[in-house]
Design a protein around this motif. Structure first.
Motif, short mmCIF file in Angstrom:
data_model
loop_
_atom_site.label_atom_id
_atom_site.label_comp_id
_atom_site.label_asym_id
_atom_site.label_seq_id
_atom_site.Cartn_x
_atom_site.Cartn_y
_atom_site.Cartn_z
N GLU A 1 28.19 -21.74 27.34
CA GLU A 1 29.11 -22.67 27.04
C GLU A 1 28.91 -24.00 27.55
O GLU A 1 29.14 -25.15 26.96
N CYS A 2 28.70 -23.99 28.86
CA CYS A 2 28.37 -25.24 29.52
C CYS A 2 27.38 -26.21 29.02
O CYS A 2 27.43 -27.34 28.89
N LEU A 3 26.19 -25.40 28.98
CA LEU A 3 24.87 -25.83 28.44
C LEU A 3 25.11 -26.52 27.00
O LEU A 3 24.28 -27.42 26.48
N PRO B 1 19.34 -11.04 26.18
CA PRO B 1 18.22 -11.06 26.58
C PRO B 1 17.71 -10.59 28.03
O PRO B 1 16.85 -9.91 28.37
N ASN B 2 18.42 -11.33 28.88
CA ASN B 2 18.36 -11.23 30.31
C ASN B 2 18.52 -9.42 30.69
O ASN B 2 17.94 -9.02 31.72
N THR B 3 19.69 -8.98 30.18
CA THR B 3 19.84 -7.64 30.35
C THR B 3 18.65 -6.78 29.88
O THR B 3 18.30 -5.66 30.47
N VAL B 4 18.34 -7.12 28.54
CA VAL B 4 17.01 -6.26 27.99
C VAL B 4 16.08 -6.33 28.89
O VAL B 4 14.97 -5.53 29.17
N HIS C 1 22.21 -21.44 24.87
CA HIS C 1 23.36 -21.99 24.71
C HIS C 1 24.22 -21.33 23.90
O HIS C 1 25.51 -21.80 23.25
N SER C 2 24.07 -20.06 23.62
CA SER C 2 25.06 -18.87 22.70
C SER C 2 26.34 -19.06 23.48
O SER C 2 26.62 -19.16 24.60
N ARG D 1 19.05 -21.92 30.72
CA ARG D 1 19.69 -21.11 32.00
C ARG D 1 19.08 -21.02 33.26
O ARG D 1 19.45 -21.18 34.41
N ALA D 2 17.67 -20.95 33.08
CA ALA D 2 16.67 -20.73 34.60
C ALA D 2 16.96 -22.07 35.26
O ALA D 2 17.10 -21.86 36.71
N SER D 3 17.16 -23.30 34.60
CA SER D 3 17.30 -24.49 35.58
C SER D 3 18.83 -24.38 36.30
O SER D 3 18.76 -24.74 37.57
#
Length: 372
Positions: free
Chosen positions: A205-207, A53-56, A239-240, A290-292
């Motif tokens: 993976e971490c989240l 999504p971030n790439t799109v 979280h993917s 991810r933003a955090s």
């Protein structure tokens, strides 16, 4: 010219949309909130190819800049030439963008045109009195793509890899302690930082780690393990899991720190079982996004002057493993969750956790005093 009616004094905006599966998508709209259809088609193709999504969103943002320029110059989006795109590059230079950013934007524009060239053009509604006619827009000739390298600016040579060094890791750890005075938040951020560079985990993976995804602390052992798995319930698309499910050997000291964080510092929330959660505001105790994490790393980079991202920590982990000389590519690929060393290795070679742990332990002993 064709399409000028669409771009007269137009402003463009990026809007986030929600798809049926709960994931986010992005569209480009004009000031009347009309979706720019050709951009939407292009972005949908990117999503079908499983781009993040971030790439799109980045592609959408790049095309927004292009559409703004096309609108300003009163050009037709499907009748631009290489000469005009060179003027677009000059326009980007005037915005004080770096050569890397300009090349990225031009690459997006090239991909946009190439998409419509490959599918045979774009159907545009033409308004003639009360009758609507449809016409296939002129396709870009192949020479358009062959000569598009004229738009590429020379950039400064970069390091072959984007990794950090032990002295960088030590300085970044010190900075976390100085930036975050509250013990619970300091402990969480320091733990996340250590976990990322000690395991090579991706942010998602971490989240996605749950409070039961690591082995129990054991006084008589030097190593435990961490499980990276796709849980049946996913709190957020951030979280993917983009790599293979796996078990990763980690130092027992990190296992103890994970346990201490959960027992002493992690805000309690019966509805959330991710290890890492928010510590402040109305979302206290809720899962992190991810933003955090990006905000944390941006703040850390600004404070220290050392560029640091979670992916750089992953790259650093892999580089140190490789440089240690105690692991071959197959072992490293298993730790990182890669599936593409060779098809034969994936099918016929099985490396169990005990073997990985022994190799990882040998690596740690060789890395003493180097940030590990």
């Amino acid at each position: 010219t064709l399409n000028d009616w669409r771009f007269a004094r137009m402003e463009f905006f990026i809007e986030k949309t929600l798809k049926g599966d709960g994931s986010n998508s992005y569209v480009l709209v004009n000031q009347d909130m009309e979706i720019i259809e050709e951009v939407a088609l292009f972005l949908q193709d990117l999503e079908r190819r499983n781009l993040a999504p971030n790439t799109v969103k980045l592609y959408c943002r790049n095309l927004k800049k292009f559409y703004e320029w096309v609108n300003k110059k009163k050009l037709n989006i499907f009748e631009t030439s290489i000469k005009e795109l060179i003027y677009f590059t000059d326009y980007l230079r005037e915005q004080n963008l770096s050569p890397e950013s300009i090349n990225n934007i031009n690459a997006t524009v090239k991909s946009f045109y190439q998409f419509f060239y490959q599918i045979g053009g774009y159907y545009v509604p033409l308004f003639d009195k009360n009758q609507t006619i449809y016409k296939v827009e002129r396709q870009r000739p192949k020479s358009f793509f062959q000569h598009s390298d004229l738009l590429t600016l020379k950039t400064r040579s970069k390091q072959k890899d984007k990794r950090l060094y032990p002295r960088d890791l030590e300085e970044l750890e010190r900075a976390i302690k100085l930036l975050y005075k509250e013990e619970p938040l300091q402990f969480r951020n320091l733990l996340m930082f250590k976990l990322l560079y000690s395991t090579g985990l991706r942010v998602g993976e971490c989240l996605n780690l749950r409070i039961y995804d690591f082995s129990e602390p054991e006084m008589d052992k030097s190593f435990g393990y961490l499980k990276v798995i796709q849980h049946s319930f996913q709190y957020h698309i951030d979280h993917s899991i983009k790599t293979l499910e796996r078990e990763i050997p980690i130092r027992m000291s990190l296992i103890n720190e994970l346990d201490e964080y959960i027992q002493r510092f992690r805000p309690s929330n019966a509805q959330v079982d991710t290890i890492f959660v928010n510590h402040r505001g109305t979302n206290k105790g809720s899962y992190m996004k991810r933003a955090s994490v990006e905000k944390f790393f941006n703040k850390l980079s600004t404070y220290t002057g050392i560029k640091c991202t979670p992916h750089m920590l992953r790259h650093t982990f892999a580089s140190l493993l490789k440089e240690s000389g105690v692991m071959d590519d197959l072992y490293i690929s298993k730790l990182l969750g890669h599936s593409s060393v060779t098809t034969t290795s994936d099918i016929y070679t099985h490396i169990d956790l005990n073997t990985l742990t022994a190799s990882y332990e040998h690596f740690i002993k060789n890395m003493k005093g180097m940030g590990f």
